[in-house]
Scaffold this active site. Sequence first.
Site, PDB file in Angstrom:
ATOM      1  N   GLU A 169       8.726  -0.896 -19.644  1.00 46.67           N
ATOM      2  CA  GLU A 169       7.776  -0.750 -20.754  1.00 46.67           C
ATOM      3  C   GLU A 169       8.425  -0.325 -22.068  1.00 46.67           C
ATOM      4  OE1 GLU A 169       4.509   1.737 -19.526  1.00 46.67           O
ATOM      5  OE2 GLU A 169       3.801   0.272 -18.077  1.00 46.67           O
ATOM      6  N   GLU A 350       3.550  -2.794 -11.840  1.00 45.94           N
ATOM      7  CA  GLU A 350       2.736  -1.571 -11.781  1.00 45.94           C
ATOM      8  C   GLU A 350       1.269  -1.938 -11.876  1.00 45.94           C
ATOM      9  OE1 GLU A 350       3.605   1.665 -14.507  1.00 45.94           O
ATOM     10  OE2 GLU A 350       5.768   1.400 -14.198  1.00 45.94           O
TER      11      GLU A 350
END
Length: 449
Positions: A169, A350
């Site tokens: 991320e 995720e």
Amino acid sequence: MTSTPMPDFPAGFRWGVSTSAYQIEGAATADGRGPSIWDTFAHSPGRIVDGSTGDEACDHYHRYAEDVALLAGLGVSGYRFSIAWPRIQPTGAGPANPAGLDFYDRLVDTLLAHGVDPVATLFHWDLPQALEDAGGWLNRDTAARFAEYADLVAARLGDRVRLWITLNEPFIHMSLGHGMGTHAPGRALLFDAFPVAHHQLLGHGLAVAALRARSTSPVAIANNYSPVRQAGDTDADRAAAAAYDALHNRLFTDPLLGRGYPDGFELSVVRPGDLDAIAAPIDVLGVNYYNPTAVRAAEPDSPLPFELVPLDGYPRTAFDWPVVPDGLRELLVDLKQRYGDALPPIQVTESGCAYDDVPDADGRVPDPERIAYLDGHVRAVHAAIAAGVEVTGYFVWSLLDNWEWAEGFTKRFGLVHVDYATQRRTPKASYAWYRDAVIRAGADPGPAR
Ligand code: FCB
């Protein structure tokens, strides 16, 4: 929740769970580990809601064998963990700290002994503090340091890690860590944080080359995505939604997939050759998804060109995030439409939710909302596959309740409950559900065991 059986997923689909180093390992000074920006940030008063740190976290560093046994009991075929850069290079440069590599060597071998594919993320936000002191990701040199670190890790683990993930991320690390300052390193630079985008992407590209030189395993990056819902119906709202979409969903993907930066992101730190390095082919795109984002035009005096507003009409998690399973299908289908043949196969790296889970009088931990959440999201992945998107894996965030960054220990995302006072692990109801309704149900029947 539905009791309808899960539809079939393609053969070889990888079911997994994810964690990250600083959130679970603890042992912050063990065996030569150096400080990271998250140690510094967590130890700064007022940064973490409950005043906690990751000094001990889930003590996974010492309890990894117990945690791998939990993975084996779950039957996952993949475990996504991250490697703490400051364990490998305590000051962010120079030769590897052998004790740091030894830990991940033991972890990887224990996973393989239990039939679980090691999926290793190289950077899940825990930059060595010494590199931050030299400018961190605002400094171009950090990209080169990252590639050196990738080389050291791949030299030791390249024969056994089954999937590499360079960065976790980079959008969140840029925006919360360097734009807003609510994550480490706590810089509130707003749009002056953009060099952090480019230097992370450059570091990714250089690390891909380093990994390829040492390992034949596939290479990925894990991006966070959020489908944008336009709130309001003015031209200004439309422009705001497009601007936010470019920032959150395209800034870190357009250049990776060979398109350069989106219009409006003319980054002055880009040098000749950088975009080619960033666009080095990847084998898998990691997609982290939690919720869509509602966006409308900003007030005239706002420093940002958009305003984020609550997305109403959905159930909410303990993080107050809206539960929108279909947003995952929408996102996966949109990625395919946006990038077409340039899009590599996707793994959802995720997907998960926080709820205030507490053991009952019998010591069991019922978590029906998490089961409903995951049920909806797994089905959304199936719907995307049925719509023609190549998705080859799904990882639940997270195996364990853990230290949730600025939220400290107040948000529980695990399939396994952790009592932080005793470090006792208790599988929640969702653990058995994931094992039985998803992983076993989808496995090839094979001979009876
Ligand atoms: C993601 C992070 C992960 C965890 C989840 C809840 O943004 O990658 O470490 O904090 O959110």
